[in-house]
Scaffold this active site. Structure first.
Site, PDB file in Angstrom:
ATOM      1  N   ARG A 237       6.023  67.119 -42.040  1.00  0.00           N
ATOM      2  CA  ARG A 237       6.530  67.066 -40.670  1.00  0.00           C
ATOM      3  C   ARG A 237       5.775  68.090 -39.827  1.00  0.00           C
ATOM      4  NH1 ARG A 237       8.259  62.873 -41.686  1.00  0.00           N
ATOM      5  NH2 ARG A 237      10.349  62.028 -41.466  1.00  0.00           N
ATOM      6  N   GLU A 266       4.504  65.171 -31.864  1.00  0.00           N
ATOM      7  CA  GLU A 266       3.866  63.853 -31.955  1.00  0.00           C
ATOM      8  C   GLU A 266       4.543  62.778 -31.105  1.00  0.00           C
ATOM      9  OE1 GLU A 266       4.138  63.590 -36.248  1.00  0.00           O
ATOM     10  OE2 GLU A 266       5.655  62.018 -36.111  1.00  0.00           O
ATOM     11  N   HIS A 287       0.845  59.567 -38.054  1.00  0.00           N
ATOM     12  CA  HIS A 287       2.019  59.455 -38.932  1.00  0.00           C
ATOM     13  C   HIS A 287       1.991  58.129 -39.711  1.00  0.00           C
ATOM     14  CE1 HIS A 287       6.393  61.012 -39.372  1.00  0.00           C
ATOM     15  NE2 HIS A 287       6.045  60.331 -40.442  1.00  0.00           N
TER      16      HIS A 287
HETATM   17  P1  NAD Z   1      12.042  65.587 -51.677  1.00  0.00           P
HETATM   18  O1  NAD Z   1      13.392  65.830 -51.084  1.00  0.00           O
HETATM   19  O2  NAD Z   1      11.922  64.789 -52.918  1.00  0.00           O
HETATM   20  O3  NAD Z   1      11.344  67.006 -51.958  1.00  0.00           O
HETATM   21  C1  NAD Z   1      11.312  68.050 -51.033  1.00  0.00           C
HETATM   22  C2  NAD Z   1      11.165  69.348 -51.833  1.00  0.00           C
HETATM   23  O4  NAD Z   1      10.935  70.415 -50.913  1.00  0.00           O
HETATM   24  C3  NAD Z   1      12.431  69.724 -52.646  1.00  0.00           C
HETATM   25  O5  NAD Z   1      12.074  69.949 -53.999  1.00  0.00           O
HETATM   26  C4  NAD Z   1      12.908  71.016 -51.975  1.00  0.00           C
HETATM   27  O6  NAD Z   1      13.508  71.926 -52.895  1.00  0.00           O
HETATM   28  C5  NAD Z   1      11.608  71.563 -51.435  1.00  0.00           C
HETATM   29  N1  NAD Z   1      11.704  72.540 -50.353  1.00  0.00           N
HETATM   30  C6  NAD Z   1      12.551  72.578 -49.305  1.00  0.00           C
HETATM   31  N2  NAD Z   1      12.265  73.645 -48.522  1.00  0.00           N
HETATM   32  C7  NAD Z   1      11.198  74.274 -49.100  1.00  0.00           C
HETATM   33  C8  NAD Z   1      10.417  75.405 -48.750  1.00  0.00           C
HETATM   34  N3  NAD Z   1      10.672  76.129 -47.655  1.00  0.00           N
HETATM   35  N4  NAD Z   1       9.396  75.751 -49.561  1.00  0.00           N
HETATM   36  C9  NAD Z   1       9.106  75.039 -50.677  1.00  0.00           C
HETATM   37  N5  NAD Z   1       9.813  73.946 -51.064  1.00  0.00           N
HETATM   38  C10 NAD Z   1      10.843  73.572 -50.265  1.00  0.00           C
HETATM   39  O7  NAD Z   1      11.174  64.975 -50.490  1.00  0.00           O
HETATM   40  P2  NAD Z   1       9.831  64.105 -50.612  1.00  0.00           P
HETATM   41  O8  NAD Z   1      10.196  62.693 -50.867  1.00  0.00           O
HETATM   42  O9  NAD Z   1       8.906  64.796 -51.532  1.00  0.00           O
HETATM   43  O10 NAD Z   1       9.317  64.176 -49.104  1.00  0.00           O
HETATM   44  C11 NAD Z   1       8.933  65.414 -48.507  1.00  0.00           C
HETATM   45  C12 NAD Z   1       8.838  65.223 -47.003  1.00  0.00           C
HETATM   46  O11 NAD Z   1       7.728  64.395 -46.693  1.00  0.00           O
HETATM   47  C13 NAD Z   1      10.030  64.467 -46.369  1.00  0.00           C
HETATM   48  O12 NAD Z   1      11.100  65.337 -46.079  1.00  0.00           O
HETATM   49  C14 NAD Z   1       9.458  63.845 -45.125  1.00  0.00           C
HETATM   50  O13 NAD Z   1       9.694  64.674 -44.010  1.00  0.00           O
HETATM   51  C15 NAD Z   1       7.963  63.806 -45.420  1.00  0.00           C
HETATM   52  N6  NAD Z   1       7.457  62.412 -45.452  1.00  0.00           N
HETATM   53  C16 NAD Z   1       6.453  62.081 -44.606  1.00  0.00           C
HETATM   54  C17 NAD Z   1       5.957  60.779 -44.618  1.00  0.00           C
HETATM   55  C18 NAD Z   1       4.819  60.378 -43.711  1.00  0.00           C
HETATM   56  O14 NAD Z   1       4.626  59.173 -43.480  1.00  0.00           O
HETATM   57  N7  NAD Z   1       4.017  61.285 -43.204  1.00  0.00           N
HETATM   58  C19 NAD Z   1       6.513  59.814 -45.468  1.00  0.00           C
HETATM   59  C20 NAD Z   1       7.539  60.204 -46.332  1.00  0.00           C
HETATM   60  C21 NAD Z   1       8.021  61.509 -46.315  1.00  0.00           C
END
Ligand code: NAD
Length: 320
Positions: A237, A266, A287
């Site tokens: 994000r 964005e 995105h």
């Molecule tokens: P997830 O919930 O499986 O994993 C997120 C991880 O981040 C968790 O293990 C959590 O403990 C950890 N975390 C939270 N805060 C943290 C910090 N400050 N430092 C280190 N680790 C931290 O989520 P995911 O499926 O892996 O997705 C991650 C993110 O990717 C989503 O939240 C979403 O915003 C983003 N995403 C973007 C797209 C895109 O098209 N660009 C698509 C899907 C997801």
């Protein structure tokens, strides 16, 4: 039920709209390619169920314009574009699609990284202009093998990133407040503190959700501690990175290159975003990390499950 889908991706072939139409034959369904906003909310003022993606800002004004709304689905993983607290206050259930693109987004992070490390876009642009196969002096890249990748967040996407990185022969260090020690042993990487990851990596890639606590997780203070020449990849994000600090870090020569699928502003690009988009050594994509055939199919499948679950009183993937 009166259902409205916004930000429908594709309208031809076996696109999302055709699939959704088959699943809700007896409901009053409307489809919009556009995001849901104050400009079009009046068109769906009677809707009981609404499904959106990440560009629709579901704030108090939008929610107040939808008096019959009972259920809101976002077909994304992140739900920071929705005022979930206000939805809760109004008794509106909210669901998301928790895990559709774990491989898709991880692959995209590497697409950005390889594009930068091997100067692929630059080479193509140069060749188109020069039509000269001998003029390659500015296009020397570097191998990923042997470099240290810092993975911030080892959830679903971060874990796939680690697997791919290992395939490239990278050394991986990672930070997550909830470390998975079994995976650490299995994949032969090391959990470190956030600062150790930030300061000890040749490439840093972000895979954490945007929350209040994670706002500007990457800022001037910690950019100053990064290795000189670091590459930064963000497919999570935009708000995780302080844009001005990133521009500063690049101008200072601390960050050599950045691959960004997401930007802080964005939905409403600011001058500083334009500056970033136009910087050499920065690749910004709109995105699209999630946007692959396989992920889209999963998104549509889970979106249907979420809506059918709500209608049949068996809600799934509810977020708080
Ligand atoms: P997830 O919930 O499986 O994993 C997120 C991880 O981040 C968790 O293990 C959590 O403990 C950890 N975390 C939270 N805060 C943290 C910090 N400050 N430092 C280190 N680790 C931290 O989520 P995911 O499926 O892996 O997705 C991650 C993110 O990717 C989503 O939240 C979403 O915003 C983003 N995403 C973007 C797209 C895109 O098209 N660009 C698509 C899907 C997801």
């Amino acid at each position: 039920m009166k259902i409205a889908f916004f930000e429908v991706f594709s309208e031809v072939g076996d696109g999302e709209k055709e699939i959704l139409e088959k699943h809700f034959p007896n409901d009053e369904v409307s489809y919009f390619k556009e995001k849901l906003s104050m400009d079009n909310v009046s068109l769906v003022k009677d809707a009981e169920i609404i499904s959106v993606f990440t560009s629709s800002q579901i704030n108090k004004d939008i929610i107040d314009s939808l008096p019959n709304l009972k259920f809101l689905n976002t077909s994304s993983t992140g739900f920071d574009h929705i005022s979930t607290t206000y939805c809760q206050e109004k008794g509106i259930a909210v669901s998301n699609v928790p895990a559709y693109g774990s491989v898709t987004v991880a692959e995209f992070a590497f697409a950005l990284l390889l594009n930068l490390s091997r100067k692929i876009s630059e080479a193509r642009n140069q060749l188109r202009q020069s039509l000269d196969f001998h003029n390659i002096a500015t296009l020397r890249g570097f191998d990923l093998k042997g470099k240290t990748l810092g993975v911030v967040g080892t959830g679903r996407i971060g874990r796939n990133v680690i697997k791919i990185a290992k395939g490239f022969g990278m050394d991986v260090i990672a930070y997550d407040p909830y470390p998975d020690q079994v995976y650490e042993t299995e994949m032969k990487f090391s959990y470190k503190s956030f600062l150790e990851v930030i300061s000890g990596s040749d490439v840093i890639t972000l895979h954490v959700p945007y929350t209040k606590e994670n706002d500007h997780l990457i800022n001037k203070e910690n950019i100053a501690k990064m290795k000189k020449g670091v590459y930064l990849i963000n497919t999570a994000r935009g708000g995780l990175i302080d844009t001005e600090a990133l521009v500063w870090g690049m101008k200072e020569g601390i960050i050599t290159a950045a691959g960004l699928d997401v930007l802080e502003d964005e939905r409403n690009l600011q001058a500083r975003d334009h500056a970033l988009i136009n910087m050499p050594n920065v690749i910004v994509t709109p995105h699209i990390a999630f946007y692959a055939k396989e992920a889209e199919a999963e998104i549509v499948k889970v979106t249907v499950e979420n809506i059918k679950g709500f209608i049949s009183n068996n809600p799934v993937n509810i977020v708080k």
